[in-house]
Write a protein that holds these residues in place. Sequence first.
Motif, PDB file in Angstrom:
ATOM      1  N   THR A 111       0.830  -1.202   0.000  1.00  0.00           N
ATOM      2  CA  THR A 111       0.000   0.000   0.000  1.00  0.00           C
ATOM      3  C   THR A 111       0.868   1.257   0.000  1.00  0.00           C
ATOM      4  OG1 THR A 111      -1.715  -1.183   1.230  1.00  0.00           O
ATOM      5  CG2 THR A 111      -1.861   1.218   1.191  1.00  0.00           C
ATOM      6  N   LYS A 112       1.922   1.241   0.783  1.00  0.00           N
ATOM      7  CA  LYS A 112       2.862   2.361   0.804  1.00  0.00           C
ATOM      8  C   LYS A 112       3.447   2.582  -0.582  1.00  0.00           C
ATOM      9  CE  LYS A 112       7.302   3.784   2.791  1.00  0.00           C
ATOM     10  NZ  LYS A 112       8.367   3.452   3.774  1.00  0.00           N
TER      11      LYS A 112
ATOM     12  N   ILE B 150      -1.413   5.652   9.680  1.00  0.00           N
ATOM     13  CA  ILE B 150      -2.202   4.424   9.812  1.00  0.00           C
ATOM     14  C   ILE B 150      -2.423   4.100  11.283  1.00  0.00           C
ATOM     15  CG2 ILE B 150      -0.140   2.972   9.673  1.00  0.00           C
ATOM     16  CD1 ILE B 150      -1.919   0.918   8.157  1.00  0.00           C
ATOM     17  N   ILE B 151      -3.610   3.604  11.606  1.00  0.00           N
ATOM     18  CA  ILE B 151      -3.988   3.289  12.987  1.00  0.00           C
ATOM     19  C   ILE B 151      -4.612   1.898  13.024  1.00  0.00           C
ATOM     20  CG2 ILE B 151      -5.414   3.978  14.960  1.00  0.00           C
ATOM     21  CD1 ILE B 151      -5.388   6.811  13.872  1.00  0.00           C
TER      22      ILE B 151
ATOM     23  N   LEU C 204       2.386   5.561   7.443  1.00  0.00           N
ATOM     24  CA  LEU C 204       2.307   4.588   6.355  1.00  0.00           C
ATOM     25  C   LEU C 204       3.120   5.055   5.163  1.00  0.00           C
ATOM     26  CD1 LEU C 204       1.066   2.020   5.083  1.00  0.00           C
ATOM     27  CD2 LEU C 204      -0.875   3.441   4.358  1.00  0.00           C
ATOM     28  N   TRP C 205       2.992   6.340   4.829  1.00  0.00           N
ATOM     29  CA  TRP C 205       3.715   6.904   3.680  1.00  0.00           C
ATOM     30  C   TRP C 205       4.078   8.344   3.981  1.00  0.00           C
ATOM     31  CZ3 TRP C 205       6.708   7.265  -0.226  1.00  0.00           C
ATOM     32  CH2 TRP C 205       6.619   8.300  -1.153  1.00  0.00           C
ATOM     33  N   ASP C 206       5.343   8.700   3.772  1.00  0.00           N
ATOM     34  CA  ASP C 206       5.831  10.058   3.969  1.00  0.00           C
ATOM     35  C   ASP C 206       6.747  10.386   2.804  1.00  0.00           C
ATOM     36  OD1 ASP C 206       6.841  12.475   4.739  1.00  0.00           O
ATOM     37  OD2 ASP C 206       7.519  11.845   6.722  1.00  0.00           O
ATOM     38  N   CYS C 207       6.307  11.292   1.944  1.00  0.00           N
ATOM     39  CA  CYS C 207       7.092  11.562   0.738  1.00  0.00           C
ATOM     40  C   CYS C 207       8.287  12.473   1.006  1.00  0.00           C
ATOM     41  CB  CYS C 207       6.211  12.176  -0.348  1.00  0.00           C
ATOM     42  SG  CYS C 207       5.663  13.857   0.009  1.00  0.00           S
ATOM     43  N   SER C 208       8.369  13.058   2.208  1.00  0.00           N
ATOM     44  CA  SER C 208       9.448  14.005   2.489  1.00  0.00           C
ATOM     45  C   SER C 208      10.816  13.337   2.495  1.00  0.00           C
ATOM     46  CB  SER C 208       9.202  14.705   3.826  1.00  0.00           C
ATOM     47  OG  SER C 208       9.234  13.777   4.900  1.00  0.00           O
ATOM     48  N   ASP C 209      10.867  12.051   2.850  1.00  0.00           N
ATOM     49  CA  ASP C 209      12.156  11.365   2.879  1.00  0.00           C
ATOM     50  C   ASP C 209      12.265  10.297   1.790  1.00  0.00           C
ATOM     51  OD1 ASP C 209      10.343   9.573   3.856  1.00  0.00           O
ATOM     52  OD2 ASP C 209      11.411   9.123   5.720  1.00  0.00           O
ATOM     53  N   ALA C 210      11.362  10.342   0.819  1.00  0.00           N
ATOM     54  CA  ALA C 210      11.377   9.351  -0.257  1.00  0.00           C
ATOM     55  C   ALA C 210      12.413   9.734  -1.307  1.00  0.00           C
ATOM     56  CB  ALA C 210      10.004   9.244  -0.897  1.00  0.00           C
ATOM     57  N   VAL C 211      13.130   8.740  -1.780  1.00  0.00           N
ATOM     58  CA  VAL C 211      14.171   8.949  -2.788  1.00  0.00           C
ATOM     59  C   VAL C 211      13.715   8.341  -4.107  1.00  0.00           C
ATOM     60  CG1 VAL C 211      16.567   8.525  -3.429  1.00  0.00           C
ATOM     61  CG2 VAL C 211      15.968   8.924  -1.034  1.00  0.00           C
TER      62      VAL C 211
END
Length: 458
Positions: free
Chosen positions: A134-135, A311-312, A326-333
């Motif tokens: 899902t992420k 996510i909870i 669940l998903w954080d685009c700030s640290d995505a490469v």
Amino acid sequence: MEIGTSSTINNGVAPTVPQDIINNSNHHNNSSNNSSNNNSISSSPTDSLMNGEQSTSPPSPPIEEVLEEEPRNLLISLLSELKIGVDLSRVPLPTFILEPRSLLEKFTDNMIHGDILCNISKLESPMDRIQLITKWYLSAFHYRKKGLQKPYNPILGEIFRTRWEFKQTNSNCIMVSEQISHHPPVSCIYLSNRKDGYTMSGTINPRSKFLGNSMAVIVDGSSTLTLLGLQEEYVITFPTAVARGIIFGTLLTEIVGNATISCKQTNLKVEMDFKAKPMFGGEYNVVSGKIKKANETTHTFNGKWDKKVEIISSLSKKKSSGSDILWDCSDAVKTQMITRSISEQEEFESQRLWQKVSQAIIKKNQKDATFEKNKLEDEQRKRVKDRKDNNIEWEPRLFKKINDQWVYKYQNHSVYDPNEPKEVEIDGIIHFEGTLIKKESKQSLVEKCGASENEIAV
């Protein structure tokens, strides 16, 4: 699968999405230019880029776009002749709203953060696996283009090939895709990263609707992510992209409607709701969802797919897995895509086929872009006539239909063996390096592709 997105507010107002468009997003339907061995796409990332390959990374997303008066007037003139709800797949759209790449290449957006899947097969818990999938799924929407930019409709027989290298597992993912039908438009995709334990196949049938000041692209079809060692199949569907402001206001695209990820083997299912911004207040790019085990909801998630999704656990009412993210685009490469150079691509390979149109669009030379697009169309009509005169029936080169499913002719679902030869791709065929290539249809490899006279609109 988005056409391009923007988090820009359209003067504080965004029309609501017609309910039939949201509902429709729930109903998804389950020759060659002398390529040589030294042009193969390798599955070993330990090698440097091979001769003729180029590493490309998507540009940073702009924020908003407002059409200048002349192109907007031209677009208004064209759309004024159309009825609400008309299918746009047969309507030749002006080149200034075209994204300079084919839809086959746009499918690569799904692997911009493909490194997320590198350790998917090592996770012991089915719940952890579907959360990671899902992420990865949400990560594909993070990349977006300026305003409204529609990719080219691929021509019949067009192909696209590329690969990605993932250093954390020393693995590689190879992708091949082919346009197997133009009306209705149908694209087939196959990805192989057997070292990381997965393959993926998809049959996608997008259709467009004119809605007045907006246009909806409804993505029928699905993709299936197969975890080889676990014998799990995750069937994935897609939401709808709605482009707004095509006549007045700021051009932007929203992702709306429902999408699912389901696995029969684990009895797990993810249900997602991509929300349209309300008429007053609210935000763009909001998604909410739930994970179900059988009919019981085990987790819920909510957030903005272009920023952060939390996510909870529904059972304990506490944050799951020790983390609420669940998903954080700030640290995505972003993972760079590696393709052959234009000069070493086949005649009907996407980047080479559309290169003159793309160059003109990038230079904002709409006259040349239209000329080159029309030239492609005329060449295709001639090719169609030649095939018809010679009673030649075109058939897909890389995919075949088994029962009601399109499958890649050379798919390999065997579990990865560390002692096996590395996988390479030649002529669109993924195989072990050093082995003979058994081509299912030699004629389909050398026969030039073509489409019927009405199958050319982009």
